[in-house]
Enzyme design. Structure first.
Site, mmCIF file in Angstrom:
data_model
loop_
_atom_site.group_PDB
_atom_site.id
_atom_site.type_symbol
_atom_site.label_atom_id
_atom_site.label_comp_id
_atom_site.label_asym_id
_atom_site.label_seq_id
_atom_site.Cartn_x
_atom_site.Cartn_y
_atom_site.Cartn_z
ATOM 1 N N SER A 179 0.845 -1.149 0.126
ATOM 2 C CA SER A 179 0.137 -0.062 0.106
ATOM 3 C C SER A 179 0.840 1.595 -0.333
ATOM 4 O O SER A 179 0.204 2.758 -0.117
ATOM 5 C CB SER A 179 -1.213 -0.133 1.407
ATOM 6 O OG SER A 179 -0.368 -0.108 2.284
ATOM 7 N N HIS A 207 -5.590 -4.475 -1.263
ATOM 8 C CA HIS A 207 -5.458 -3.832 -3.260
ATOM 9 C C HIS A 207 -5.148 -3.720 -3.289
ATOM 10 O O HIS A 207 -4.750 -3.024 -4.347
ATOM 11 C CB HIS A 207 -4.243 -2.277 -2.360
ATOM 12 C CG HIS A 207 -4.386 -1.199 -1.254
ATOM 13 N ND1 HIS A 207 -4.771 -0.488 -0.807
ATOM 14 C CD2 HIS A 207 -3.669 -1.775 0.172
ATOM 15 C CE1 HIS A 207 -4.212 0.238 0.038
ATOM 16 N NE2 HIS A 207 -4.191 -0.711 1.154
ATOM 17 N N LYS A 237 -12.460 -1.765 0.297
ATOM 18 C CA LYS A 237 -11.628 -0.752 -0.697
ATOM 19 C C LYS A 237 -12.846 -0.245 -1.952
ATOM 20 O O LYS A 237 -13.175 0.636 -2.042
ATOM 21 C CB LYS A 237 -10.639 -0.556 -0.671
ATOM 22 C CG LYS A 237 -9.520 -0.202 0.563
ATOM 23 C CD LYS A 237 -8.309 -1.160 0.669
ATOM 24 C CE LYS A 237 -7.321 -0.560 1.645
ATOM 25 N NZ LYS A 237 -7.980 -1.235 3.654
#
Length: 387
Positions: A179, A207, A237
């Site tokens: 990240s 991610h 996310k």
């Protein structure tokens, strides 16, 4: 820490330029926010990679779910939960090409829950040096011994696997997409090593989902491989909701439901949260080109424009764009000047990153327009480099 020493500790944090405060922000779209003083900004520090938080279909699912209550009322094993949470687990498992999935309250809690449940006193966890804090803390609370290998160094990892005696299970755990740098773990090599040394491979795709892979399925799809034993992910996310999950074999998932204390003793996520994530997942599966394709295009465009502006960025294949400035003060000053002109960037400093590597972490999303990207580059260029 003794309470009387807390003030001194805070003073030291302030003197080191590392004191942090919560900044209030309301997202009026997936790419624009408004602050308490009424000023608007274009947001480049959000992990809402696909802009799902403001998709009409996703918001309608959230509104519809309120009829089942604003909260869940208890843990799933004692109080049950709405049907859609089980549906979400089934669809997450299918999406990740796994037999089953288990939902946790956050992505952070997922890593704690998985590593706590699986890591026994005779086991060893081999953990990448740049893994997320949730993996680091999961290793700490497990009963297993933890061995750190240099970031994505497969030769060093193999030496450790070969020369570290273990009477129990070997685990290899890594972020899929890191990240702070935006680089991708060498998953094919990790699969080769886990098979050679009979290890269990855990990849945190927080991610990665919605970000890499042709249809946004993450690390395995990106490399066209199978063999990841446990795929950890988040709902907060790319899927525009809150929560986390582990996708794995049915046996591993059943074990987690019966042994993982963060799952057993946490109140379930609400119907609103679960149905929001389910709607976003279905939308991603139905229209990957609209979301993943747009994200990839925006990422390519932004990197080209930054290069043209003479702003050096670290190479990566993801929309996480780090701009290393080095000094904490310089990084904070640069971010502040951009924020004053309506461009909200993240100034990342120690202890999140090593000393001397403070950086601007800029995140592109599928929701950004070309005009917003151009505006950001213009502001960033005007203040770069700082004296």
């Amino acid at each position: 820490m003794k309470l009387e020493n807390m003030g001194k500790a805070l003073d030291e944090i302030r003197e080191g330029g590392r004191f942090r405060k919560v900044q209030d922000l309301r997202m009026v779209t997936a790419s624009k926010g408004v602050r308490r003083d009424g000023s608007e900004c274009i947001v480049f520090n959000s992990n809402d990679y696909l802009g799902m938080t403001h998709e009409q279909e996703v918001q309608e699912a959230a509104r519809d779910a309120v009829r089942w209550g604003t909260g869940s009322g208890g843990a799933r094993l004692t109080s049950g939960a709405v049907f859609e949470l089980s549906d979400l687990e089934k669809e997450l498992a299918s999406f990740k090409h796994a037999e089953d999935a288990v939902i946790f309250n956050t992505g952070y809690m997922t890593n704690l829950g998985v590593l706590y449940a699986l890591g026994g006193k005779d086991d060893i966890i081999f953990s990448d040096a740049l893994n997320h804090a949730s993996i680091v803390d999961g290793c700490r609370i497990s009963r297993a011994r933890t061995v750190i290998y240099p970031h994505s160094d497969m030769a060093a990892l193999e030496e450790l696997l070969k020369n570290t005696p273990v009477s129990g299970q070997r685990f290899i755990v890594t972020d899929g997409v890191f990240s702070m740098d935006g680089d991708i773990a060498p998953v094919p090599d990790l699969i080769r090593l886990k098979e050679k040394y009979n290890a269990c491979l855990i990849v945190d795709d927080a991610h990665g989902v919605g970000v890499i892979g042709e249809t946004g399925r993450g690390s395995a799809e990106h490399f066209y491989v199978s063999g990841i034993d446990i795929q950890v992910g988040t709902l907060s996310k790319a899927l525009g909701a809150e929560g986390g999950y582990a996708a794995a074999s049915r046996e591993i998932c059943d074990y987690l439901r019966n042994v993982s204390r963060p799952f057993i003793f946490s109140t379930s996520i609400s119907a609103v949260t679960g149905m929001t994530a389910l709607a976003a997942l279905r939308l991603l599966e139905r229209e990957p080109e609209r979301f993943v394709g747009r994200l990839m295009e925006n990422t390519r465009y932004m990197k080209e424009k930054l290069a043209e502006a003479g702003i050096p960025v670290e190479p990566s294949d993801t929309p996480i764009i780090p701009i290393i400035l080095g000094e904490e003060e310089k990084t904070l000053a640069y971010a502040s000047r951009c924020i004053e002109e309506g461009i909200l960037l993240s100034a990342i400093r120690p202890p999140t990153v090593p000393a001397g590597t403070s950086r601007i972490r800029l995140t592109v999303t599928a929701a950004h327009t070309k005009e917003e990207l151009d505006r950001a580059v213009a502001v960033m260029k005007a203040h770069f480099p700082l004296p």
